[in-house]
Design a protein around this motif. Structure first.
Motif, PDB file in Angstrom:
ATOM      1  N   ASN A  47     -46.069  51.417  84.319  1.00  0.00           N
ATOM      2  CA  ASN A  47     -46.301  51.962  82.991  1.00  0.00           C
ATOM      3  C   ASN A  47     -47.564  52.793  82.878  1.00  0.00           C
ATOM      4  N   LYS A  48     -48.532  52.490  83.731  1.00  0.00           N
ATOM      5  CA  LYS A  48     -49.815  53.191  83.663  1.00  0.00           C
ATOM      6  C   LYS A  48     -49.639  54.705  83.737  1.00  0.00           C
ATOM      7  N   ASN A  49     -48.612  55.140  84.489  1.00  0.00           N
ATOM      8  CA  ASN A  49     -48.425  56.576  84.660  1.00  0.00           C
ATOM      9  C   ASN A  49     -47.360  57.135  83.721  1.00  0.00           C
ATOM     10  N   GLU A  50     -46.761  56.254  82.925  1.00  0.00           N
ATOM     11  CA  GLU A  50     -45.671  56.735  82.077  1.00  0.00           C
ATOM     12  C   GLU A  50     -46.182  57.496  80.868  1.00  0.00           C
ATOM     13  N   LYS A  51     -45.259  58.210  80.243  1.00  0.00           N
ATOM     14  CA  LYS A  51     -45.599  59.032  79.084  1.00  0.00           C
ATOM     15  C   LYS A  51     -46.091  58.150  77.936  1.00  0.00           C
ATOM     16  N   ARG A  52     -47.117  58.640  77.263  1.00  0.00           N
ATOM     17  CA  ARG A  52     -47.660  57.896  76.136  1.00  0.00           C
ATOM     18  C   ARG A  52     -47.893  58.849  74.972  1.00  0.00           C
ATOM     19  N   SER A  53     -47.086  58.711  73.922  1.00  0.00           N
ATOM     20  CA  SER A  53     -47.265  59.573  72.755  1.00  0.00           C
ATOM     21  C   SER A  53     -47.952  58.767  71.671  1.00  0.00           C
ATOM     22  N   GLU A  54     -49.106  59.272  71.232  1.00  0.00           N
ATOM     23  CA  GLU A  54     -49.877  58.557  70.215  1.00  0.00           C
ATOM     24  C   GLU A  54     -49.132  58.551  68.886  1.00  0.00           C
ATOM     25  N   LEU A  55     -49.173  57.400  68.197  1.00  0.00           N
ATOM     26  CA  LEU A  55     -48.504  57.289  66.905  1.00  0.00           C
ATOM     27  C   LEU A  55     -49.112  58.252  65.890  1.00  0.00           C
ATOM     28  N   SER A  56     -50.429  58.481  66.021  1.00  0.00           N
ATOM     29  CA  SER A  56     -51.121  59.321  65.041  1.00  0.00           C
ATOM     30  C   SER A  56     -50.582  60.756  65.041  1.00  0.00           C
ATOM     31  N   GLN A  57     -50.064  61.209  66.209  1.00  0.00           N
ATOM     32  CA  GLN A  57     -49.535  62.579  66.277  1.00  0.00           C
ATOM     33  C   GLN A  57     -48.251  62.714  65.458  1.00  0.00           C
ATOM     34  N   LEU A  58     -47.513  61.614  65.393  1.00  0.00           N
ATOM     35  CA  LEU A  58     -46.179  61.634  64.781  1.00  0.00           C
ATOM     36  C   LEU A  58     -46.268  61.476  63.267  1.00  0.00           C
ATOM     37  N   GLU A  75     -46.540  58.699  59.823  1.00  0.00           N
ATOM     38  CA  GLU A  75     -45.672  57.590  59.398  1.00  0.00           C
ATOM     39  C   GLU A  75     -44.221  58.036  59.191  1.00  0.00           C
ATOM     40  N   PHE A  76     -44.045  59.171  58.474  1.00  0.00           N
ATOM     41  CA  PHE A  76     -42.672  59.561  58.148  1.00  0.00           C
ATOM     42  C   PHE A  76     -41.915  60.015  59.380  1.00  0.00           C
ATOM     43  N   GLY A  77     -42.640  60.758  60.252  1.00  0.00           N
ATOM     44  CA  GLY A  77     -42.027  61.208  61.497  1.00  0.00           C
ATOM     45  C   GLY A  77     -41.595  60.018  62.335  1.00  0.00           C
ATOM     46  N   LEU A  78     -42.445  59.002  62.358  1.00  0.00           N
ATOM     47  CA  LEU A  78     -42.137  57.813  63.149  1.00  0.00           C
ATOM     48  C   LEU A  78     -40.915  57.088  62.575  1.00  0.00           C
ATOM     49  N   ILE A  79     -40.888  56.893  61.263  1.00  0.00           N
ATOM     50  CA  ILE A  79     -39.742  56.203  60.632  1.00  0.00           C
ATOM     51  C   ILE A  79     -38.449  56.960  60.943  1.00  0.00           C
ATOM     52  N   GLU A  80     -38.506  58.280  60.760  1.00  0.00           N
ATOM     53  CA  GLU A  80     -37.312  59.084  60.995  1.00  0.00           C
ATOM     54  C   GLU A  80     -36.852  58.951  62.445  1.00  0.00           C
ATOM     55  N   HIS A  81     -37.838  59.002  63.345  1.00  0.00           N
ATOM     56  CA  HIS A  81     -37.532  58.910  64.765  1.00  0.00           C
ATOM     57  C   HIS A  81     -36.906  57.555  65.119  1.00  0.00           C
ATOM     58  N   LEU A  82     -37.494  56.491  64.595  1.00  0.00           N
ATOM     59  CA  LEU A  82     -37.025  55.147  64.961  1.00  0.00           C
ATOM     60  C   LEU A  82     -35.668  54.806  64.351  1.00  0.00           C
ATOM     61  N   THR A  83     -35.385  55.396  63.201  1.00  0.00           N
ATOM     62  CA  THR A  83     -34.181  54.945  62.484  1.00  0.00           C
ATOM     63  C   THR A  83     -33.018  55.932  62.575  1.00  0.00           C
ATOM     64  N   LYS A  84     -33.186  56.997  63.352  1.00  0.00           N
ATOM     65  CA  LYS A  84     -32.157  58.048  63.337  1.00  0.00           C
ATOM     66  C   LYS A  84     -30.788  57.604  63.884  1.00  0.00           C
ATOM     67  N   ASN A  85     -30.785  56.553  64.700  1.00  0.00           N
ATOM     68  CA  ASN A  85     -29.515  56.151  65.314  1.00  0.00           C
ATOM     69  C   ASN A  85     -28.696  55.151  64.502  1.00  0.00           C
TER      70      ASN A  85
END
Ligand code: ADP
Ligand code: MG
Length: 360
Positions: free
Chosen positions: A13-24, A26-36
Motif C-alpha cells: 500500500n505504501k506505493n499505491e495511489k493516495r487521493s486526499e479527501l480534501s481535494q474531492l 464533501e459533496f464530491g466524495l458523497i457523489e463518488h461513494l454513492t454513485k453505484n
C-alpha cells in the motif's frame, strides 16, 4: 488466504495511489461513494440525493435499528480489511432486523473519517457495503459524511418491515417452550483469537507466511459474517412462529438472559446440545480452552436464538440449520447450564460489554 494477502497488501500500500479527501470535497466524495447504488426495493420511493429518503410500507409496521462502530473500540484496521468492515457493519444491523422476524429493506450509512484515510480507503469500505446491499437486496437510501479528528466512525441504520402478526419480540417466551439456535457457535470468537495471534507473529517477523487454511472457517466468521435472512422464510415454510427471538451479537449466554428477563421465565440449557463446528472443537483443543465457554461467551455469531412451543418440535427436529439447546422453565427456577456430567451451573453473562472496565 485472505489475511496473508491483506498483510502483504499493507506493505504494498505504501506505493499505491493516495487521493486526499480534501481535494474531492464533501459533496464530491458523497457523489463518488454513492454513485453505484441502485434502488431494488419497491418500498423505496426516493433514495439518495434529496433532503430525505421516502419509504412506503403501505400498512405494514416498520422496524428500525441502528449501530455505531468506532475504530479502536469495535474494530481494528490492522487486521480488518476495509472491504470486510463495510460488509460486516451492514450484517450487524440486518441481523437485528431479522431477529424481529422482519424483512430488511433499506439502510442509511453515516461515516466520520480523519484525513489519515485517502479516497481509496473509503472506496474499499463502500465496496463492502455495496456487496452486502446487493446480496441482501437492500437499498442504501442515505447517510451523512463528515470529518473526525481521529480515526473512523461508522453508523448504520437499518429499516425493515413485517406484518404485525409476523413480528417476534424478546418477551414472548413461556415456561415449557423449547430454546432453539441457528447454525453453530463460537467460530467468530476463535477467528478473532487467530487473527490476533497472527498479528503478533507478523509484528515480530513481517516475512512470516503462516498457513491459515485450517482456520479459514473461523477467520471468515470473524471478518465476513453473514446474517440469517433465511430463517424467517424457513420457519414460515415449516409453519412455526417463534414465541420470542433475539440475535447473537454479545454471546449466547447473555442473549438467553435477555429473553428470560424480558419474558419472565427461567431456562435449562444443555451443554451437550450446543452446536459446534469441527474446526471450533479442534481449535479449542489447540488453545486449551473449553468449547462450551467459547459457545456461551464468544459472541459475534450473528445467529438467531428463539423459542418455540413444544408442540412445534416435530416440525423443526430434522432441520440441519436448527438445534434445540434447552427449554424454558418457571422464572423462580433460575437460569442454568446442565453440564455433560449432569451438574447444574448458574448461567453468567460474560458477553461483550463496551462499558466494562479494562481491569474487570
Ligand atoms: P444534507 O446536507 O441534506 O444532509 P448531504 O449533502 O449530507 O445532504 O447528503 C446528500 C445525499 O447523500 C443525501 O441523500 C444523503 O442521505 C446522502 N449521503 C450523504 N452521505 C452519505 C454516505 N456516507 N453514504 C450514503 N449516502 C450518503
Ligand atoms: Mg448531511
Amino acid at each position: 488466504m485472505i489475511i496473508c494477502a491483506y498483510f502483504s497488501k499493507m506493505l504494498a500500500n505504501k506505493n499505491e495511489k493516495r487521493s486526499e479527501l480534501s481535494q474531492l470535497g464533501e459533496f464530491g466524495l458523497i457523489e463518488h461513494l454513492t454513485k453505484n447504488f441502485k434502488i431494488q426495493q419497491k418500498t423505496t420511493l426516493r433514495g439518495i440525493g434529496d433532503d430525505a429518503a421516502v419509504l412506503n410500507f403501505d400498512n405494514e409496521p416498520c422496524v428500525v435499528t441502528t449501530d455505531l462502530l468506532i475504530e479502536g473500540v469495535h474494530f481494528d484496521l490492522s487486521y480488518m480489511p476495509l472491504k470486510h468492515l463495510g460488509y460486516k457493519a451492514v450484517m450487524v444491523n440486518l441481523s437485528d432486523i431479522y431477529a424481529m422476524n422482519a424483512t430488511a429493506s433499506q439502510i442509511t450509512v453515516s461515516i466520520a473519517v480523519s484525513n489519515r484515510f485517502p479516497k481509496e480507503a473509503l472506496e474499499e469500505l463502500y465496496v463492502g457495503i455495496e456487496t452486502a446491499a446487493k446480496f441482501y437486496e437492500i437499498d442504501v437510501v442515505g447517510g451523512d459524511t463528515t470529518s473526525s479528528t481521529k480515526g473512523m466512525l461508522i453508523s448504520i441504520t437499518a429499516i425493515g418491515h413485517a406484518p404485525k402478526e409476523t413480528l417476534v419480540y424478546r418477551d414472548g417466551a413461556k415456561e415449557g417452550d423449547l430454546l432453539v439456535v441457528t447454525g453453530d457457535l463460537g467460530a467468530a470468537y476463535l477467528g478473532f483469537q487467530i487473527l490476533e495471534r497472527e498479528r503478533q507473529v507478523f509484528k515480530a517477523n513481517p516475512n512470516s507466511q503462516p498457513d491459515l487454511t485450517p482456520y479459514s472457517y473461523l477467520i471468515e466468521r470473524q471478518l465476513k459474517p453473514e446474517s440469517r435472512n433465511d430463517i424467517s422464510g424457513l420457519l414460515d415454510a415449516l409453519e412455526v412462529k417463534p414465541t420470542s427471538m433475539i440475535d447473537i451479537s454479545d454471546g449466547l449466554s447473555s442473549e438467553i438472559m435477555h429473553i428470560c428477563k424480558a419474558s419472565g421465565v427461567g431456562v435449562n440449557l444443555y451443554e451437550d446440545k450446543l452446536p459446534l463446528d469441527p474446526t471450533v472443537i479442534a481449535t479449542c483443543e489447540e488453545f486449551d480452552i473449553s468449547g462450551t465457554t467459547v459457545a456461551l461467551n464468544g459472541g459475534e455469531d450473528y445467529e438467531l436464538l428463539f423459542t418455540i412451543k413444544q408442540e412445534d418440535f416435530p416440525k423443526i427436529k430434522a432441520n440441519p440449520n436448527l438445534s434445540v439447546i434447552g427449554h424454558m422453565t418457571e422464572q423462580k427456577e433460575g437460569m442454568h447450564l446442565i453440564t455433560r456430567a449432569n451438574t447444574k451451573i448458574a448461567l453468567q453473562a460474560q458477553g461483550w460489554n463496551s462499558f466494562t472496565k479494562e481491569e474487570d
